[in-house]
Design a protein around this motif. Structure first.
Motif, PDB file in Angstrom:
ATOM      1  N   ARG A  79     -47.365 -18.811   3.736  1.00  0.00           N
ATOM      2  CA  ARG A  79     -46.366 -19.216   2.745  1.00  0.00           C
ATOM      3  C   ARG A  79     -46.186 -20.724   2.764  1.00  0.00           C
ATOM      4  O   ARG A  79     -46.018 -21.321   3.824  1.00  0.00           O
ATOM      5  N   GLY A  80     -46.203 -21.327   1.573  1.00  0.00           N
ATOM      6  CA  GLY A  80     -45.691 -22.672   1.376  1.00  0.00           C
ATOM      7  C   GLY A  80     -46.518 -23.867   1.805  1.00  0.00           C
ATOM      8  O   GLY A  80     -46.008 -24.982   1.779  1.00  0.00           O
ATOM      9  N   ALA A  81     -47.779 -23.703   2.197  1.00  0.00           N
ATOM     10  CA  ALA A  81     -48.579 -24.874   2.590  1.00  0.00           C
ATOM     11  C   ALA A  81     -48.916 -25.705   1.355  1.00  0.00           C
ATOM     12  O   ALA A  81     -49.168 -25.168   0.282  1.00  0.00           O
ATOM     13  N   LYS A  82     -48.913 -27.024   1.518  1.00  0.00           N
ATOM     14  CA  LYS A  82     -49.231 -27.958   0.427  1.00  0.00           C
ATOM     15  C   LYS A  82     -50.298 -28.935   0.890  1.00  0.00           C
ATOM     16  O   LYS A  82     -50.382 -29.257   2.072  1.00  0.00           O
ATOM     17  N   GLY A 130     -47.461 -27.898   6.231  1.00  0.00           N
ATOM     18  CA  GLY A 130     -46.063 -27.767   5.847  1.00  0.00           C
ATOM     19  C   GLY A 130     -45.634 -26.346   5.566  1.00  0.00           C
ATOM     20  O   GLY A 130     -44.463 -26.085   5.347  1.00  0.00           O
ATOM     21  N   GLY A 131     -46.570 -25.418   5.614  1.00  0.00           N
ATOM     22  CA  GLY A 131     -46.223 -24.028   5.385  1.00  0.00           C
ATOM     23  C   GLY A 131     -46.082 -23.272   6.694  1.00  0.00           C
ATOM     24  O   GLY A 131     -46.033 -23.860   7.775  1.00  0.00           O
ATOM     25  N   LYS A 132     -46.028 -21.975   6.572  1.00  0.00           N
ATOM     26  CA  LYS A 132     -45.875 -21.084   7.727  1.00  0.00           C
ATOM     27  C   LYS A 132     -46.939 -19.992   7.662  1.00  0.00           C
ATOM     28  O   LYS A 132     -47.372 -19.590   6.583  1.00  0.00           O
ATOM     29  N   ILE A 133     -47.335 -19.514   8.847  1.00  0.00           N
ATOM     30  CA  ILE A 133     -48.252 -18.381   8.938  1.00  0.00           C
ATOM     31  C   ILE A 133     -47.668 -17.371   9.913  1.00  0.00           C
ATOM     32  O   ILE A 133     -47.129 -17.733  10.961  1.00  0.00           O
ATOM     33  N   LEU A 134     -47.773 -16.124   9.550  1.00  0.00           N
ATOM     34  CA  LEU A 134     -47.270 -15.015  10.346  1.00  0.00           C
ATOM     35  C   LEU A 134     -48.423 -14.373  11.107  1.00  0.00           C
ATOM     36  O   LEU A 134     -49.479 -14.096  10.528  1.00  0.00           O
ATOM     37  N   TYR A 141     -45.567 -19.215  12.703  1.00  0.00           N
ATOM     38  CA  TYR A 141     -46.008 -20.522  13.183  1.00  0.00           C
ATOM     39  C   TYR A 141     -46.033 -21.533  12.046  1.00  0.00           C
ATOM     40  O   TYR A 141     -46.267 -21.171  10.892  1.00  0.00           O
ATOM     41  N   THR A 142     -45.839 -22.816  12.388  1.00  0.00           N
ATOM     42  CA  THR A 142     -46.082 -23.899  11.439  1.00  0.00           C
ATOM     43  C   THR A 142     -47.587 -23.935  11.211  1.00  0.00           C
ATOM     44  O   THR A 142     -48.371 -23.759  12.138  1.00  0.00           O
ATOM     45  N   LEU A 143     -47.990 -24.179   9.983  1.00  0.00           N
ATOM     46  CA  LEU A 143     -49.378 -23.986   9.570  1.00  0.00           C
ATOM     47  C   LEU A 143     -50.074 -25.280   9.169  1.00  0.00           C
ATOM     48  O   LEU A 143     -49.473 -26.151   8.547  1.00  0.00           O
ATOM     49  N   ARG A 144     -51.363 -25.368   9.531  1.00  0.00           N
ATOM     50  CA  ARG A 144     -52.250 -26.416   9.002  1.00  0.00           C
ATOM     51  C   ARG A 144     -53.595 -25.766   8.709  1.00  0.00           C
ATOM     52  O   ARG A 144     -54.165 -25.094   9.564  1.00  0.00           O
ATOM     53  N   LEU A 145     -54.091 -25.951   7.487  1.00  0.00           N
ATOM     54  CA  LEU A 145     -55.377 -25.410   7.049  1.00  0.00           C
ATOM     55  C   LEU A 145     -56.324 -26.559   6.755  1.00  0.00           C
ATOM     56  O   LEU A 145     -55.964 -27.477   6.008  1.00  0.00           O
ATOM     57  N   THR A 146     -57.538 -26.493   7.319  1.00  0.00           N
ATOM     58  CA  THR A 146     -58.531 -27.542   7.108  1.00  0.00           C
ATOM     59  C   THR A 146     -59.880 -26.914   6.792  1.00  0.00           C
ATOM     60  O   THR A 146     -60.487 -26.283   7.669  1.00  0.00           O
TER      61      THR A 146
END
Length: 142
Positions: free
Chosen positions: A85-88, A98-102, A110-115
């Motif tokens: 949810r909510g990553a930008k 800036g989003g979250k992952i369950l 958890y706070t999320l970072r996708l690369t």
């Protein structure tokens, strides 16, 4: 002769489109290296959302529910469950944060970072709580 520049442009756009988390992915078990679930990440209004499309483990129960969840996802079916949810997109970088992952197995958020890496063929998924973090690598699917 006019076809070559157009072909190069389209190939460039296709390659660039892959450097995004948007798409279908297989999450991979950290311990066994086997695919756990098929995920679909989509973007709406500049924010990413990701759902479990299918459970891939042989022993997985397709009727399983998120019994460990503590928010609005409590006891919801895993198939169809929104886990991202909510990553930008970070400005000037190929990173979404800036989003979250369950983690539906533990119920932790958890706070999320996708690369995207390797030309977008893989996705580094990093979740953190305070100074503690964990990174998984997901595989892009057609």
């Amino acid at each position: 002769m006019r076809l070559l520049p157009l072909t190069l442009l389209l190939c460039g756009l296709a390659a660039q489109a892959q450097m995004t988390p948007v798409g279908r992915w297989h999450s991979v078990d950290d311990k066994t290296g086997e695919a756990k679930a098929q995920m679909q990440i989509s973007e709406q209004g500049g924010q990413l959302s990701g759902r479990i499309e299918k459970l891939l483990r042989k022993e997985a129960d397709p009727q399983a529910r998120c019994t460990e969840c503590t928010d609005d996802r409590k006891d919801q079916p895993l198939v169809g469950l929104e886990i991202i949810r909510g990553a930008k997109k970070a400005e000037g970088k190929e990173v979404w944060e800036g989003g979250k992952i369950l983690d539906p197995e533990s119920g932790k958020v958890y706070t999320l970072r996708l690369t995207p890496i390797e030309g977008g063929a893989r996705l580094e998924v990093r979740g953190s709580i305070g100074p503690f973090w964990r990174t998984q690598t997901w595989l892009r699917q057609p």
